[in-house]
Write an enzyme that holds these catalytic residues in place. Structure first.
Site, PDB file in Angstrom:
ATOM      1  N   ARG A 181      -8.563   1.574   9.653  1.00 33.24           N
ATOM      2  CA  ARG A 181      -8.144   0.196   9.948  1.00 33.24           C
ATOM      3  C   ARG A 181      -9.168  -0.564  10.772  1.00 33.24           C
ATOM      4  O   ARG A 181      -8.958  -1.725  11.085  1.00 33.24           O
ATOM      5  CB  ARG A 181      -6.835   0.236  10.712  1.00 33.24           C
ATOM      6  CG  ARG A 181      -5.627  -0.268   9.901  1.00 33.24           C
ATOM      7  CD  ARG A 181      -4.455  -0.174  10.789  1.00 33.24           C
ATOM      8  NE  ARG A 181      -3.292  -0.902  10.444  1.00 33.24           N
ATOM      9  CZ  ARG A 181      -2.278  -0.424   9.732  1.00 33.24           C
ATOM     10  NH1 ARG A 181      -2.344   0.756   9.179  1.00 33.24           N
ATOM     11  NH2 ARG A 181      -1.198  -1.152   9.584  1.00 33.24           N
ATOM     12  N   ARG A 195      13.439  -3.582  11.660  1.00 35.95           N
ATOM     13  CA  ARG A 195      12.535  -2.812  12.516  1.00 35.95           C
ATOM     14  C   ARG A 195      11.860  -3.756  13.495  1.00 35.95           C
ATOM     15  O   ARG A 195      11.524  -4.881  13.124  1.00 35.95           O
ATOM     16  CB  ARG A 195      11.456  -2.166  11.636  1.00 35.95           C
ATOM     17  CG  ARG A 195      11.451  -0.666  11.669  1.00 35.95           C
ATOM     18  CD  ARG A 195      10.551  -0.102  10.584  1.00 35.95           C
ATOM     19  NE  ARG A 195       9.166  -0.569  10.697  1.00 35.95           N
ATOM     20  CZ  ARG A 195       8.214  -0.332   9.793  1.00 35.95           C
ATOM     21  NH1 ARG A 195       8.494   0.352   8.714  1.00 35.95           N
ATOM     22  NH2 ARG A 195       6.990  -0.787   9.955  1.00 35.95           N
ATOM     23  N   LYS A 248       0.827  -1.211   0.000  1.00 32.14           N
ATOM     24  CA  LYS A 248       0.000   0.000   0.000  1.00 32.14           C
ATOM     25  C   LYS A 248       0.864   1.265   0.000  1.00 32.14           C
ATOM     26  O   LYS A 248       0.599   2.204  -0.729  1.00 32.14           O
ATOM     27  CB  LYS A 248      -0.924   0.042   1.230  1.00 32.14           C
ATOM     28  CG  LYS A 248      -1.899  -1.109   1.339  1.00 32.14           C
ATOM     29  CD  LYS A 248      -2.884  -0.901   2.482  1.00 32.14           C
ATOM     30  CE  LYS A 248      -2.246  -0.863   3.856  1.00 32.14           C
ATOM     31  NZ  LYS A 248      -1.608  -2.141   4.277  1.00 32.14           N
ATOM     32  N   ARG A 295      12.699  -7.643   5.464  1.00 36.58           N
ATOM     33  CA  ARG A 295      13.092  -6.246   5.264  1.00 36.58           C
ATOM     34  C   ARG A 295      14.247  -5.845   6.183  1.00 36.58           C
ATOM     35  O   ARG A 295      14.268  -6.223   7.360  1.00 36.58           O
ATOM     36  CB  ARG A 295      11.879  -5.410   5.653  1.00 36.58           C
ATOM     37  CG  ARG A 295      11.668  -4.188   4.842  1.00 36.58           C
ATOM     38  CD  ARG A 295      10.499  -3.422   5.411  1.00 36.58           C
ATOM     39  NE  ARG A 295       9.227  -3.672   4.780  1.00 36.58           N
ATOM     40  CZ  ARG A 295       8.050  -3.322   5.311  1.00 36.58           C
ATOM     41  NH1 ARG A 295       7.971  -2.752   6.495  1.00 36.58           N
ATOM     42  NH2 ARG A 295       6.937  -3.546   4.667  1.00 36.58           N
ATOM     43  N   ARG A 318       0.399  -8.834  13.470  1.00 37.81           N
ATOM     44  CA  ARG A 318      -0.194  -7.776  12.640  1.00 37.81           C
ATOM     45  C   ARG A 318      -1.214  -8.378  11.669  1.00 37.81           C
ATOM     46  O   ARG A 318      -2.249  -7.766  11.402  1.00 37.81           O
ATOM     47  CB  ARG A 318       0.903  -7.026  11.857  1.00 37.81           C
ATOM     48  CG  ARG A 318       1.701  -6.086  12.752  1.00 37.81           C
ATOM     49  CD  ARG A 318       3.013  -5.641  12.130  1.00 37.81           C
ATOM     50  NE  ARG A 318       2.864  -4.709  11.026  1.00 37.81           N
ATOM     51  CZ  ARG A 318       3.878  -4.314  10.253  1.00 37.81           C
ATOM     52  NH1 ARG A 318       5.100  -4.787  10.462  1.00 37.81           N
ATOM     53  NH2 ARG A 318       3.674  -3.459   9.287  1.00 37.81           N
TER      54      ARG A 318
HETATM   55  P1  AMP Z   1       1.778   0.516   8.827  1.00 33.20           P
HETATM   56  O1  AMP Z   1       3.068   1.142   8.419  1.00 33.20           O
HETATM   57  O2  AMP Z   1       0.583   1.135   8.149  1.00 33.20           O
HETATM   58  O3  AMP Z   1       1.772  -0.987   8.735  1.00 33.20           O
HETATM   59  O4  AMP Z   1       1.589   0.857  10.384  1.00 33.20           O
HETATM   60  C1  AMP Z   1       2.531   0.477  11.357  1.00 33.20           C
HETATM   61  C2  AMP Z   1       1.864   0.398  12.733  1.00 33.20           C
HETATM   62  O5  AMP Z   1       1.330   1.682  13.079  1.00 33.20           O
HETATM   63  C3  AMP Z   1       0.673  -0.547  12.818  1.00 33.20           C
HETATM   64  O6  AMP Z   1       1.073  -1.883  13.059  1.00 33.20           O
HETATM   65  C4  AMP Z   1      -0.094   0.049  13.985  1.00 33.20           C
HETATM   66  O7  AMP Z   1       0.524  -0.262  15.227  1.00 33.20           O
HETATM   67  C5  AMP Z   1       0.084   1.537  13.762  1.00 33.20           C
HETATM   68  N1  AMP Z   1      -0.979   2.096  12.892  1.00 33.20           N
HETATM   69  C6  AMP Z   1      -0.846   2.566  11.624  1.00 33.20           C
HETATM   70  N2  AMP Z   1      -2.016   3.000  11.149  1.00 33.20           N
HETATM   71  C7  AMP Z   1      -2.931   2.804  12.130  1.00 33.20           C
HETATM   72  C8  AMP Z   1      -4.323   3.033  12.247  1.00 33.20           C
HETATM   73  N3  AMP Z   1      -5.048   3.544  11.230  1.00 33.20           N
HETATM   74  N4  AMP Z   1      -4.930   2.713  13.424  1.00 33.20           N
HETATM   75  C9  AMP Z   1      -4.236   2.210  14.442  1.00 33.20           C
HETATM   76  N5  AMP Z   1      -2.917   1.932  14.404  1.00 33.20           N
HETATM   77  C10 AMP Z   1      -2.269   2.231  13.253  1.00 33.20           C
END
Ligand code: AMP
Length: 222
Positions: free
Chosen positions: A92, A161, A17, A128, A172
């Site tokens: 989300r 990370r 994404k 990664r 996740r």
């Molecule tokens: P991402 O890079 O989008 O996978 O986000 C990394 C982490 O940030 C996720 O595993 C969540 O812990 C947090 N996060 C990102 N976007 C959201 C969201 N819309 N709602 C809640 N937590 C989020």
């Protein structure tokens, strides 16, 4: 606030994404809103919100809705949402989707759901490796550094990370299935919803995404 077209990119972590959102933002000029990036920036800057979010993100769980919604609203206010918005990693869950409906009002929505197999997600994310200073990203399976554990460009030692570790990736994915996957039906029912196979190359997925955006958004021209 007035909004132009809104493109929501749905899909599990690792579906691509972020990569697709960046490309699409470049070609359309739309504002790219990634809550993951906004949260990581808050963690780096050690803001109050960042301090509250850090441990939750490292466990692969969702940061509380009110914190994320606050970030999204601030980003909309600072950017130019009337040009159009690409949402990546937001909403989300159902509560976030309803909050977003409240902000967007009658803005036109296009939802693109990027699908991918779980095992491919695990390889893409747990493989990664990142150069901590420059941010350059490698993957030990698909695009390894020619210098092994060190960055080809900066020579920095590459790191994994915390939330890219395999057990966290699996967590996740569970959170995705429970909280986010139900949004597929939520947005499918609203119309202008498309599925894209995210298992292909970045270029192929980008082509599919931009065709959909061109087709759907050009239908709005008078
Ligand atoms: P991402 O890079 O989008 O996978 O986000 C990394 C982490 O940030 C996720 O595993 C969540 O812990 C947090 N996060 C990102 N976007 C959201 C969201 N819309 N709602 C809640 N937590 C989020």
């Amino acid at each position: 606030m007035s909004f132009g077209n809104v493109v929501i990119l749905l899909g599990p972590p690792g579906a691509g994404k972020g990569t697709q959102a960046k490309r699409l933002a470049e070609s359309t000029g739309f504002l790219h809103v990634s809550t993951g990036d906004l949260l990581r920036e808050a963690v780096r800057n050690e803001t109050e919100l960042g301090l509250k979010s850090k441990a939750i993100m490292e466990r692969g769980e969702l940061v509380p809705d009110e914190l994320v919604s606050q970030l999204v609203e601030e980003k909309f206010e600072k950017g130019s949402p009337e040009q159009g918005i690409i949402l990546d990693g937001y909403p989300r869950n159902r509560a976030q989707a309803e909050f977003l409906d409240g902000i967007l009002g009658e803005a036109g929505l296009l939802t693109i759901n990027i699908s991918i197999e779980d095992e491919e997600v695990v390889k893409r994310i747990s493989g990664r490796r990142v150069a901590p200073q420059s941010g350059k990203v490698y993957n030990i399976y698909y695009s390894p550094s020619a210098k092994g554990e060190y960055c080809e460009e900066s020579g920095e030692k590459l790191i994994q990370r915390e939330d890219d570790r395999e057990p966290v990736v699996r967590r996740r994915l569970e959170v995705y299935r429970r909280e986010t996957q139900p949004l597929i039906d939520y947005y499918r029912q609203r119309g202008r919803f498309h599925d894209v196979d995210g298992g292909r190359t970045i270029g192929q997925v980008a082509q599919a995404v931009s065709r959909l955006v061109e087709r759907e958004l050009s239908q709005e021209q008078p």
